[in-house]
Scaffold this motif. Structure first.
Motif, PDB file in Angstrom:
ATOM      1  N   PRO A   9      -6.299  49.426  28.719  1.00 40.77           N
ATOM      2  CA  PRO A   9      -5.673  50.047  27.550  1.00 40.77           C
ATOM      3  C   PRO A   9      -6.709  50.812  26.723  1.00 40.77           C
ATOM      4  CG  PRO A   9      -5.786  47.654  27.304  1.00 40.77           C
ATOM      5  CD  PRO A   9      -6.291  47.979  28.673  1.00 40.77           C
ATOM      6  N   LEU A  10      -6.240  51.854  26.085  1.00 43.72           N
ATOM      7  CA  LEU A  10      -7.089  52.663  25.218  1.00 43.72           C
ATOM      8  C   LEU A  10      -7.423  51.856  23.975  1.00 43.72           C
ATOM      9  CD1 LEU A  10      -8.261  55.497  24.661  1.00 43.72           C
ATOM     10  CD2 LEU A  10      -6.065  56.096  23.655  1.00 43.72           C
ATOM     11  N   GLN A  11      -8.706  51.713  23.696  1.00 40.80           N
ATOM     12  CA  GLN A  11      -9.140  50.937  22.536  1.00 40.80           C
ATOM     13  C   GLN A  11     -10.076  51.801  21.699  1.00 40.80           C
ATOM     14  OE1 GLN A  11     -11.152  47.183  23.386  1.00 40.80           O
ATOM     15  NE2 GLN A  11      -9.490  46.110  22.376  1.00 40.80           N
ATOM     16  N   PHE A  12      -9.909  51.708  20.372  1.00 44.95           N
ATOM     17  CA  PHE A  12     -10.739  52.480  19.449  1.00 44.95           C
ATOM     18  C   PHE A  12     -11.348  51.567  18.411  1.00 44.95           C
ATOM     19  CE2 PHE A  12      -7.736  56.152  20.195  1.00 44.95           C
ATOM     20  CZ  PHE A  12      -8.686  57.031  20.691  1.00 44.95           C
ATOM     21  N   THR A  13     -12.513  51.947  17.957  1.00 46.06           N
ATOM     22  CA  THR A  13     -13.080  51.392  16.736  1.00 46.06           C
ATOM     23  C   THR A  13     -13.128  52.550  15.756  1.00 46.06           C
ATOM     24  OG1 THR A  13     -14.408  49.764  17.925  1.00 46.06           O
ATOM     25  CG2 THR A  13     -15.087  50.293  15.680  1.00 46.06           C
ATOM     26  N   LEU A  14     -12.472  52.372  14.633  1.00 40.07           N
ATOM     27  CA  LEU A  14     -12.409  53.422  13.618  1.00 40.07           C
ATOM     28  C   LEU A  14     -13.023  52.907  12.328  1.00 40.07           C
ATOM     29  CD1 LEU A  14      -8.784  54.292  14.543  1.00 40.07           C
ATOM     30  CD2 LEU A  14     -10.664  55.895  14.769  1.00 40.07           C
ATOM     31  N   HIS A  15     -13.387  53.816  11.455  1.00 34.51           N
ATOM     32  CA  HIS A  15     -14.094  53.477  10.228  1.00 34.51           C
ATOM     33  C   HIS A  15     -13.198  53.692   9.008  1.00 34.51           C
ATOM     34  CE1 HIS A  15     -17.665  53.037  12.615  1.00 34.51           C
ATOM     35  NE2 HIS A  15     -17.364  54.180  13.211  1.00 34.51           N
ATOM     36  N   PRO A  16     -13.596  53.134   7.853  1.00 35.19           N
ATOM     37  CA  PRO A  16     -12.789  53.325   6.642  1.00 35.19           C
ATOM     38  C   PRO A  16     -12.485  54.805   6.399  1.00 35.19           C
ATOM     39  CG  PRO A  16     -14.525  51.731   6.232  1.00 35.19           C
ATOM     40  CD  PRO A  16     -14.785  52.313   7.600  1.00 35.19           C
ATOM     41  N   LYS A  17     -11.257  55.058   6.006  1.00 38.62           N
ATOM     42  CA  LYS A  17     -10.710  56.387   5.716  1.00 38.62           C
ATOM     43  C   LYS A  17     -10.336  57.180   6.960  1.00 38.62           C
ATOM     44  CE  LYS A  17     -12.710  56.751   1.165  1.00 38.62           C
ATOM     45  NZ  LYS A  17     -13.480  57.483   0.218  1.00 38.62           N
ATOM     46  N   ASP A  18     -10.686  56.683   8.168  1.00 40.15           N
ATOM     47  CA  ASP A  18     -10.211  57.336   9.383  1.00 40.15           C
ATOM     48  C   ASP A  18      -8.701  57.139   9.475  1.00 40.15           C
ATOM     49  OD1 ASP A  18     -12.758  58.087  10.142  1.00 40.15           O
ATOM     50  OD2 ASP A  18     -12.973  56.555  11.702  1.00 40.15           O
ATOM     51  N   VAL A  19      -8.052  58.035  10.195  1.00 45.15           N
ATOM     52  CA  VAL A  19      -6.602  57.982  10.371  1.00 45.15           C
ATOM     53  C   VAL A  19      -6.313  57.764  11.848  1.00 45.15           C
ATOM     54  CG1 VAL A  19      -4.459  59.291  10.136  1.00 45.15           C
ATOM     55  CG2 VAL A  19      -6.219  59.472   8.380  1.00 45.15           C
ATOM     56  N   PRO A  21      -4.475  58.104  15.347  1.00 47.62           N
ATOM     57  CA  PRO A  21      -3.749  59.234  15.953  1.00 47.62           C
ATOM     58  C   PRO A  21      -2.236  59.074  15.794  1.00 47.62           C
ATOM     59  CG  PRO A  21      -5.492  58.473  17.412  1.00 47.62           C
ATOM     60  CD  PRO A  21      -5.403  57.474  16.283  1.00 47.62           C
ATOM     61  N   GLU A  22      -1.569  60.190  15.552  1.00 46.88           N
ATOM     62  CA  GLU A  22      -0.122  60.194  15.310  1.00 46.88           C
ATOM     63  C   GLU A  22       0.672  59.992  16.593  1.00 46.88           C
ATOM     64  OE1 GLU A  22       1.240  63.602  13.127  1.00 46.88           O
ATOM     65  OE2 GLU A  22      -0.518  63.563  11.820  1.00 46.88           O
ATOM     66  N   GLY A  23       1.886  59.482  16.427  1.00 48.80           N
ATOM     67  CA  GLY A  23       2.825  59.376  17.527  1.00 48.80           C
ATOM     68  C   GLY A  23       2.502  58.291  18.541  1.00 48.80           C
ATOM     69  N   MET A  24       1.729  57.295  18.101  1.00 49.34           N
ATOM     70  CA  MET A  24       1.326  56.230  19.018  1.00 49.34           C
ATOM     71  C   MET A  24       1.518  54.875  18.344  1.00 49.34           C
ATOM     72  SD  MET A  24      -2.147  57.969  20.505  1.00 49.34           S
ATOM     73  CE  MET A  24      -2.311  57.053  22.024  1.00 49.34           C
ATOM     74  N   SER A  25       1.540  53.827  19.172  1.00 49.11           N
ATOM     75  CA  SER A  25       1.648  52.463  18.669  1.00 49.11           C
ATOM     76  C   SER A  25       0.354  51.728  18.977  1.00 49.11           C
ATOM     77  CB  SER A  25       2.821  51.737  19.333  1.00 49.11           C
ATOM     78  OG  SER A  25       4.033  52.381  19.009  1.00 49.11           O
ATOM     79  N   TRP A  26       0.003  50.805  18.072  1.00 56.09           N
ATOM     80  CA  TRP A  26      -1.287  50.126  18.160  1.00 56.09           C
ATOM     81  C   TRP A  26      -1.150  48.646  17.838  1.00 56.09           C
ATOM     82  CZ3 TRP A  26      -4.912  53.456  19.813  1.00 56.09           C
ATOM     83  CH2 TRP A  26      -4.688  54.818  19.592  1.00 56.09           C
ATOM     84  N   ARG A  27      -1.967  47.837  18.489  1.00 54.88           N
ATOM     85  CA  ARG A  27      -2.138  46.442  18.098  1.00 54.88           C
ATOM     86  C   ARG A  27      -3.467  46.394  17.363  1.00 54.88           C
ATOM     87  NH1 ARG A  27       0.685  42.551  19.177  1.00 54.88           N
ATOM     88  NH2 ARG A  27       1.408  43.292  21.191  1.00 54.88           N
ATOM     89  N   LEU A  28      -3.436  45.857  16.161  1.00 59.59           N
ATOM     90  CA  LEU A  28      -4.616  45.793  15.306  1.00 59.59           C
ATOM     91  C   LEU A  28      -5.350  44.485  15.604  1.00 59.59           C
ATOM     92  CD1 LEU A  28      -6.123  47.155  12.972  1.00 59.59           C
ATOM     93  CD2 LEU A  28      -4.476  46.177  11.420  1.00 59.59           C
ATOM     94  N   HIS A  29      -6.554  44.586  16.144  1.00 57.51           N
ATOM     95  CA  HIS A  29      -7.340  43.403  16.487  1.00 57.51           C
ATOM     96  C   HIS A  29      -8.259  42.977  15.343  1.00 57.51           C
ATOM     97  CE1 HIS A  29      -6.030  43.112  20.621  1.00 57.51           C
ATOM     98  NE2 HIS A  29      -6.251  44.402  20.778  1.00 57.51           N
TER      99      HIS A  29
END
Length: 184
Positions: A9-19, A21-29
């Motif tokens: 699965p596609l996994q991201f680490t994002l930082h404060p104030k990042d948004v 991506p639109e039109g997708m669903s995510w599980r927040l780890h």
């Protein structure tokens, strides 16, 4: 081996104030995300506050525009929502919206902010026999973010937080945690 890598699965680490991506669903780890929109004057309308374990989505949003903004560093995993997952997410989203709307409709600014803090603490804090402990810094909830969530101004939130601490309605615990004592 290559086919197993493609199925990861596609996994991201994002930082404060990042948004996200639109039109997708995510599980927040890890971390915290705020869902928000804006009115015609550009004022933020907070729609939800999501934490570890929550499913968040901007697929087929009812509200336009919809933004999923990272409050803290987050780790998310892209997921495909099956109909059962969609139903559960919509139920949770509807419940959160109802709770936030109920808080925002409290006339007294004092009661509104205390109720919001208790709500956040109950969802994303630690509840014990003394009360509810929450870390505004861990959630990266600034006075402006609190104001957006409950429909007050940043100045009002700052003044009320100072007053609550002075009156003992909020107790400082450690460097940045607050304890909302249980009401007798």
């Amino acid at each position: 081996m290559t086919s197993s890598l493609l199925k990861q699965p596609l996994q991201f680490t994002l930082h404060p104030k990042d948004v996200l991506p639109e039109g997708m669903s995510w599980r927040l780890h890890e971390g915290y995300v705020r869902s928000a929109s804006w009115d015609l004057e550009g004022e933020c309308i907070a729609l939800g506050l999501w934490g570890p374990g929550d499913v968040i989505t901007s697929e087929n949003p009812v509200v336009q525009p919809l933004e999923l903004q990272c409050l803290t560093t987050v780790v998310v995993e892209h997921i495909e929502l099956d109909p059962r997952d969609q139903h559960q997410h919509l139920q949770r989203e509807r419940q959160m919206l109802a709770e936030l709307l109920t808080i925002q409709r409290i006339r007294s600014g004092e009661r509104r902010l205390l109720t919001l803090l208790s709500w956040i603490g109950g969802s994303h804090g630690q509840v014990n026999r003394h009360g509810c402990r929450l870390s505004l810094s861990e959630l990266n909830l600034t006075h402006q973010a609190l104001a957006d969530l409950c429909g007050l101004t940043r100045v009002t939130v700052t003044k009320l937080l100072c007053r609550f601490r002075a009156e003992g309605r909020l107790l400082a615990v450690g460097d940045s945690d607050l304890l909302i004592p249980l009401q007798p």
